[in-house]
Design an enzyme around this catalytic site. Sequence first.
Site, short mmCIF file in Angstrom:
data_model
loop_
_atom_site.label_atom_id
_atom_site.label_comp_id
_atom_site.label_asym_id
_atom_site.label_seq_id
_atom_site.Cartn_x
_atom_site.Cartn_y
_atom_site.Cartn_z
N LYS A 108 -1.52 30.71 -44.63
CA LYS A 108 -2.88 30.86 -45.41
C LYS A 108 -3.06 32.06 -46.32
CE LYS A 108 -6.17 27.94 -45.90
NZ LYS A 108 -6.65 26.66 -46.42
P1 NAD Z 1 -16.17 25.01 -51.34
O1 NAD Z 1 -16.51 26.83 -52.10
O2 NAD Z 1 -15.72 24.49 -52.97
O3 NAD Z 1 -17.06 24.50 -50.42
C1 NAD Z 1 -17.50 24.92 -49.19
C2 NAD Z 1 -18.89 24.14 -49.76
O4 NAD Z 1 -19.89 24.38 -47.73
C3 NAD Z 1 -20.46 24.46 -50.57
O5 NAD Z 1 -21.11 23.32 -50.87
C4 NAD Z 1 -20.76 25.31 -49.86
O6 NAD Z 1 -22.15 25.57 -49.87
C5 NAD Z 1 -20.92 24.64 -48.08
N1 NAD Z 1 -21.41 25.28 -47.22
C6 NAD Z 1 -20.84 26.71 -46.65
N2 NAD Z 1 -21.33 27.24 -45.53
C7 NAD Z 1 -22.36 26.02 -45.23
C8 NAD Z 1 -23.16 25.47 -44.13
N3 NAD Z 1 -23.51 26.59 -42.76
N4 NAD Z 1 -23.62 24.82 -43.87
C9 NAD Z 1 -23.54 23.47 -44.99
N5 NAD Z 1 -22.97 24.05 -45.71
C10 NAD Z 1 -21.59 24.70 -45.93
O7 NAD Z 1 -15.11 24.97 -50.87
P2 NAD Z 1 -13.73 23.91 -50.49
O8 NAD Z 1 -13.28 24.03 -51.37
O9 NAD Z 1 -14.46 22.66 -50.54
O10 NAD Z 1 -13.39 23.30 -48.95
C11 NAD Z 1 -14.93 23.03 -47.95
C12 NAD Z 1 -13.10 22.72 -46.68
O11 NAD Z 1 -12.22 22.19 -47.53
C13 NAD Z 1 -13.02 23.53 -45.52
O12 NAD Z 1 -12.57 23.91 -45.36
C14 NAD Z 1 -11.32 24.45 -46.93
O13 NAD Z 1 -11.04 24.81 -46.63
C15 NAD Z 1 -11.30 22.32 -46.56
N6 NAD Z 1 -10.48 22.32 -47.68
C16 NAD Z 1 -9.85 22.51 -48.90
C17 NAD Z 1 -9.11 22.06 -49.99
C18 NAD Z 1 -8.73 22.06 -51.29
O14 NAD Z 1 -8.03 21.62 -51.70
N7 NAD Z 1 -10.46 23.11 -51.61
C19 NAD Z 1 -7.93 21.09 -49.55
C20 NAD Z 1 -8.26 21.18 -47.67
C21 NAD Z 1 -8.76 21.74 -47.22
#
Ligand code: NAD
Length: 422
Positions: A108
């Site tokens: 990561k």
């Molecule tokens: P992103 O940046 O696209 O979205 C993050 C979201 O979280 C946004 O809507 C933001 O407003 C919200 N957020 C941030 N702080 C917040 C808070 N305090 N309260 C409520 N909402 C809040 O990120 P993503 O890619 O969607 O990733 C989200 C999660 O999924 C992370 O834990 C990431 O590690 C995990 N993840 C992502 C992927 C991927 O393919 N992008 C794969 C596996 C896991």
Amino acid sequence: MSGVGQRSLHQTAVDQFQRAAELIDLNPSYREILSHPKNEIIVNFPVSLDGGSKKIFTGYRIQHNNLLGPFKGGLRFHPDVDLDEVKALAAWMTFKTALVGIPFGGAKGGVTINPGDYSTEEMRRVVRRFTHALGSNIGPDHDIPAPDVGTSSSTMDIVMDTYANISPPGFRQSVKGVVTGKSIEVGGSIGREEATGRGVLYSVRHWCGETGIRLDELSVAVQGFGNVGANFAELAAAAGCKIVGVADHTGTLVNTTGIDVVKLRHWVGENDGIHGFPGADTVGDEELWDLDVDVLVPAALENQVTVERAERLRCRVMVEAANGPTTADAEVVLAGRGIEVIPDILANAGGVIVSYFEWLQNKSARAWSFADVDDRLRGLVWQAHDRVVERRRDLNCSRREAAYVVALSRIADVYDRRGIFP
Ligand code: NAD
């Protein structure tokens, strides 16, 4: 995020796999190896800001383990990124890829930055300088980043372009696979953008199959409306689920008759967040955790489900779309209250699975159809769930422990056969 007074996230990740290691009496040497990342790369790099001044940023790439294949894991751009957080996220990737049986290890990375504070051109320069600083520490057969919080397909396009430009001329066409999650035009895979959300939905479907509950009867609340949360919510709504609560960093919305997720996505595209969306009531942020729903999907950041919130939850199942959303103490509360948890390394593995498909397509210079991608994604997610259910039954343990047992057994088998060098 390991702020003052908070428990180390990396220690939480270690404790999780150690509990499963106990169940299968895992070789102590393997436990020790897996308790530490193999490589910790920290880079400080300067970037020219629009006004002409220079600013130094700190970036990380933690390579946890590459026994089963090249290091693999996302890049996060967020103000709370620190060494402890990235170490935890890297370890979870090792167990996730092992659990779903794809030939990758775990890594990561990230930069401590609030992307909203910088112009598009400044962010491009941050991505280019960060990629340049990582240099040969990444590579299509060595370490393959992907999008995570605060990064997207356009970030990956720039990482790939920068990496190609710092590669010798004769190699520039063969390095597309240095990152996954690219735009389709640049070498990405059809279906990668929504793959994590789709994998979360397949996880919900599997749970429905286990419990005999119909998918189109479920009410759902989602925390986080970015790549994972919004794609999941849209696919779930299309499958007949009622999305009654959505939260992001700008606020929390509730509509007990169902939120129109497609309209909400358009709103977010134009307004930088869900705040002010007219198709639902705006409520206090804490109210998300009090909603009477079948399924709760944390899809934002880690440590969101605390003991205090776990005591109030009214869902039947929590599906961890985010990495590490539940604190260790909260997990005990949820177990005591009979709330099922589908753990992150299983629930959100769809992203890395389709990343693997993208990497295979890049290696063979061929593009798969949506049906090819989706059938294989569903197959791998389903297989992993079936294995977890089986191990859970055999060992009479939690779903999270069973998921780690499946992952650790694969890793241990390969260490047993290869031995530890020298
Ligand atoms: P992103 O940046 O696209 O979205 C993050 C979201 O979280 C946004 O809507 C933001 O407003 C919200 N957020 C941030 N702080 C917040 C808070 N305090 N309260 C409520 N909402 C809040 O990120 P993503 O890619 O969607 O990733 C989200 C999660 O999924 C992370 O834990 C990431 O590690 C995990 N993840 C992502 C992927 C991927 O393919 N992008 C794969 C596996 C896991």
